[in-house]
Motif scaffolding. Structure first.
Motif, short mmCIF file in Angstrom:
data_model
loop_
_atom_site.label_atom_id
_atom_site.label_comp_id
_atom_site.label_asym_id
_atom_site.label_seq_id
_atom_site.Cartn_x
_atom_site.Cartn_y
_atom_site.Cartn_z
N ILE A 151 0.83 -1.21 0.00
CA ILE A 151 0.00 0.00 0.00
C ILE A 151 0.86 1.26 0.00
CG2 ILE A 151 -1.66 1.31 1.39
CD1 ILE A 151 -2.76 -1.44 2.28
N VAL A 152 1.97 1.24 0.75
CA VAL A 152 2.88 2.39 0.75
C VAL A 152 3.45 2.62 -0.64
CG1 VAL A 152 5.13 3.18 1.58
CG2 VAL A 152 3.47 2.29 3.20
N VAL A 153 3.79 1.53 -1.33
CA VAL A 153 4.30 1.64 -2.69
C VAL A 153 3.24 2.26 -3.61
CG1 VAL A 153 5.05 0.34 -4.72
CG2 VAL A 153 5.96 -0.24 -2.46
N VAL A 154 1.97 1.87 -3.41
CA VAL A 154 0.89 2.43 -4.23
C VAL A 154 0.74 3.93 -3.97
CG1 VAL A 154 -1.60 2.39 -4.64
CG2 VAL A 154 -0.33 0.24 -4.43
N ALA A 172 3.48 5.68 -5.76
CA ALA A 172 3.20 5.74 -7.19
C ALA A 172 2.16 6.82 -7.49
CB ALA A 172 2.72 4.38 -7.68
N SER A 173 1.17 6.98 -6.60
CA SER A 173 0.16 8.01 -6.79
C SER A 173 0.79 9.40 -6.74
CB SER A 173 -0.93 7.89 -5.72
OG SER A 173 -1.59 6.65 -5.80
N ALA A 174 1.73 9.59 -5.81
CA ALA A 174 2.39 10.89 -5.69
C ALA A 174 3.18 11.20 -6.96
CB ALA A 174 3.30 10.90 -4.47
N VAL A 175 3.91 10.20 -7.45
CA VAL A 175 4.71 10.40 -8.67
C VAL A 175 3.79 10.69 -9.86
CG1 VAL A 175 6.27 9.28 -10.31
CG2 VAL A 175 6.63 9.01 -7.85
N ALA A 214 -2.92 2.47 6.91
CA ALA A 214 -2.22 2.99 5.73
C ALA A 214 -3.15 3.03 4.53
CB ALA A 214 -1.00 2.12 5.43
N ASP A 215 -4.00 2.01 4.40
CA ASP A 215 -4.94 1.99 3.29
C ASP A 215 -5.97 3.11 3.43
OD1 ASP A 215 -5.49 0.75 0.87
OD2 ASP A 215 -7.13 -0.43 1.72
N GLY A 216 -6.37 3.42 4.67
CA GLY A 216 -7.27 4.54 4.90
C GLY A 216 -6.64 5.87 4.52
N LEU A 217 -5.35 6.03 4.87
CA LEU A 217 -4.63 7.24 4.49
C LEU A 217 -4.52 7.36 2.96
CD1 LEU A 217 -1.78 7.19 7.15
CD2 LEU A 217 -3.75 8.72 7.09
N HIS A 218 -4.37 6.21 2.32
CA HIS A 218 -4.32 6.20 0.86
C HIS A 218 -5.65 6.68 0.27
CE1 HIS A 218 -3.72 3.74 -3.07
NE2 HIS A 218 -3.54 5.02 -3.26
N ALA A 219 -6.77 6.19 0.83
CA ALA A 219 -8.08 6.64 0.36
C ALA A 219 -8.24 8.14 0.55
CB ALA A 219 -9.19 5.89 1.09
N ARG A 220 -7.65 8.66 1.63
CA ARG A 220 -7.73 10.11 1.88
C ARG A 220 -6.97 10.89 0.81
NH1 ARG A 220 -7.51 11.51 7.88
NH2 ARG A 220 -9.72 11.06 7.55
N THR A 221 -5.83 10.39 0.38
CA THR A 221 -5.09 11.07 -0.69
C THR A 221 -5.90 11.08 -1.98
OG1 THR A 221 -3.94 9.06 -1.44
CG2 THR A 221 -2.89 10.33 0.30
N ASP A 222 -6.65 10.02 -2.21
CA ASP A 222 -7.50 9.99 -3.40
C ASP A 222 -8.58 11.07 -3.32
OD1 ASP A 222 -6.00 7.86 -4.21
OD2 ASP A 222 -7.41 6.36 -3.48
N GLY A 223 -9.08 11.33 -2.11
CA GLY A 223 -10.04 12.41 -1.93
C GLY A 223 -9.43 13.76 -2.27
N TYR A 224 -8.15 13.95 -1.87
CA TYR A 224 -7.47 15.19 -2.22
C TYR A 224 -7.34 15.33 -3.74
CZ TYR A 224 -6.12 15.31 2.71
OH TYR A 224 -6.14 15.32 4.08
N THR A 225 -7.08 14.22 -4.40
CA THR A 225 -6.98 14.24 -5.86
C THR A 225 -8.31 14.69 -6.48
OG1 THR A 225 -5.36 12.44 -5.80
CG2 THR A 225 -6.46 12.86 -7.90
N SER A 226 -9.42 14.18 -5.91
CA SER A 226 -10.73 14.58 -6.41
C SER A 226 -10.99 16.06 -6.14
CB SER A 226 -11.82 13.72 -5.76
OG SER A 226 -11.68 12.36 -6.14
N LEU A 227 -10.53 16.55 -4.98
CA LEU A 227 -10.67 17.98 -4.69
C LEU A 227 -9.88 18.81 -5.70
CD1 LEU A 227 -10.61 18.59 -0.83
CD2 LEU A 227 -12.50 18.87 -2.45
N VAL A 263 1.52 12.53 3.34
CA VAL A 263 0.74 11.36 3.76
C VAL A 263 1.56 10.09 3.60
CG1 VAL A 263 -1.32 9.98 3.31
CG2 VAL A 263 -1.46 12.47 3.25
N LEU A 264 2.33 10.02 2.53
CA LEU A 264 3.21 8.87 2.30
C LEU A 264 4.22 8.73 3.43
CD1 LEU A 264 4.53 6.68 0.50
CD2 LEU A 264 5.82 8.52 -0.62
N LYS A 265 4.78 9.84 3.87
CA LYS A 265 5.76 9.80 4.96
C LYS A 265 5.15 9.20 6.23
CE LYS A 265 6.43 13.54 7.13
NZ LYS A 265 6.28 13.71 8.56
N ASP A 266 3.94 9.63 6.58
CA ASP A 266 3.30 9.12 7.79
C ASP A 266 2.98 7.63 7.67
OD1 ASP A 266 3.42 11.64 8.88
OD2 ASP A 266 1.39 12.19 8.27
N ALA A 267 2.45 7.23 6.52
CA ALA A 267 2.10 5.82 6.33
C ALA A 267 3.35 4.94 6.34
CB ALA A 267 1.33 5.65 5.03
N ALA A 268 4.41 5.39 5.66
CA ALA A 268 5.64 4.60 5.61
C ALA A 268 6.26 4.47 6.99
CB ALA A 268 6.62 5.25 4.65
#
Length: 349
Positions: free
Chosen positions: A129-132, A135-138, A192-205, A236-241
């Protein structure tokens, strides 16, 4: 019934009892020699896995519904950018798959090769999940830079804005649900997966904000906001990692160690606590403790103190499902005496 008869009864249960009972007795007698109440430990752990699986599948359905709603608007608006965000949400919903596999593996019984079971599969899923997230950030940064270099006009702005809002709400609800359940059952991977879903929300914003900028005629708004979101994803990646790294390195909250020591020192007959070690295996805690007791005690009396200490420890520390308790006489406290005692014993033969 004496202690030897008690162990013999457990062996007969192991040979002739139900499959679950036999597997659990094998684990507890191999790893937890002072355990006497298996039902009180195995049921909450299994229930935690059920909670984790339920959270995964419910969030998968939630993200799927969000993506479906966005897909409808994609068809109506013809927005290629929104189509990319929709496909991104679909892909991110599938992160439930490695976690689901990990939870199922974690419920398998221990074997001769994997004597502590398969709980570590959950931590491996956390790495995926951290790798995903990385990848989303990149991907977000790359797309933003590309749009800066090659600006593109946005059409059907109101529909795109509505889809971005739908994406944010759906992802945020899923994020809150996953993080809440992950903290309750102690799953770093689910958090970590929940934090990932939150980043997706930021992408939608970002889609929503970019639509607002496009409505004002600011063609640069979309890529600039995309870069800002890419930076936010990095934090967010830093916190999850960090959380997954600490779990892989067997880090625990020092307050839990203090709690365990207090519980052990309160046991009648315990003179001192030489050492306490705790580690997470999946979302379950395992403990090892070294206690100092009166050197004049009989073997049975020392065993009773160890059994009582193990029992009290599992009640005092949440999500602790296994503990190995060792007793040292006060004449030779601490593990550093063990080597000398072994040499002396062999020289006396």
């Amino acid at each position: 019934m004496n202690d030897h008869e008690h162990r013999d009864d457990h062996r007969r249960d192991h040979d002739h009892g139900g499959r679950l009972s036999a597997l659990w007795h094998r684990l507890t007698h191999a790893v937890v020699p002072h355990s006497h109440d298996s039902r009180a430990k195995i049921d909450p752990a299994l229930e935690s896995s059920r909670d984790g699986l339920r959270a995964l599948w419910i969030s998968l359905v939630g993200l799927g519904a969000t993506a479906l709603a966005q897909a409808v608007i994609v068809v109506l608006s013809g927005s290629v950018a929104l189509l990319g965000d929709t496909l991104h949400n679909v892909a991110d919903a599938l992160t439930a798959v490695p976690l689901g596999i990990a939870f199922v593996l974690g419920r398998r019984a221990a074997t001769r090769a994997y004597t502590y079971g398969y709980g570590r599969a959950e931590d491996l899923a956390g790495i995926v999940i951290v790798v995903v997230i990385a990848a989303s950030a990149v991907a977000a940064a790359w797309t933003a830079i590309t749009r800066l270099l090659h600006p593109a006009a946005m059409t059907h702005v109101p529909w795109v804005a509505a889809a971005g809002l739908v994406g944010f709400i759906g992802n945020e609800l899923v994020a809150q649900y996953r993080i809440r359940v992950g903290r309750r059952i102690g799953s770093a991977a689910l958090i970590a997966d929940g934090l990932h879903a939150r980043t997706d929300g930021y992408t939608s914003l970002a889609v929503l904000a970019a639509a607002g900028g496009a409505a004002l005629g600011w063609r640069w708004a979309d890529p600039v906001i995309g870069l800002v979101i890419a930076v936010a994803i990095t934090f967010v990646l830093k916190d999850a990692a960090r959380e997954v790294y600490r779990r892989l390195m067997d880090a625990v909250d020092p307050a839990i160690v203090d709690q365990a020591e207090i519980a052990l020192r309160a046991v009648d007959g315990v003179q001192d606590v030489a050492a306490v070690r705790l580690r997470w295996i999946g979302h379950r805690l395992h403990a090892e403790a070294e206690l100092v007791v009166d050197a004049n005690l009989s073997l049975v009396a020392a065993h009773e103190i160890a059994a009582d200490a193990e029992h009290q420890l599992t009640h005092a520390v949440p999500r602790l499902t296994a503990a190995t308790v060792h007793t040292d006489p006060d004449s030779h406290p601490g593990g550093h005496h063990h080597t000398d005692l072994s040499h002396q014993r062999r020289q006396q033969r």
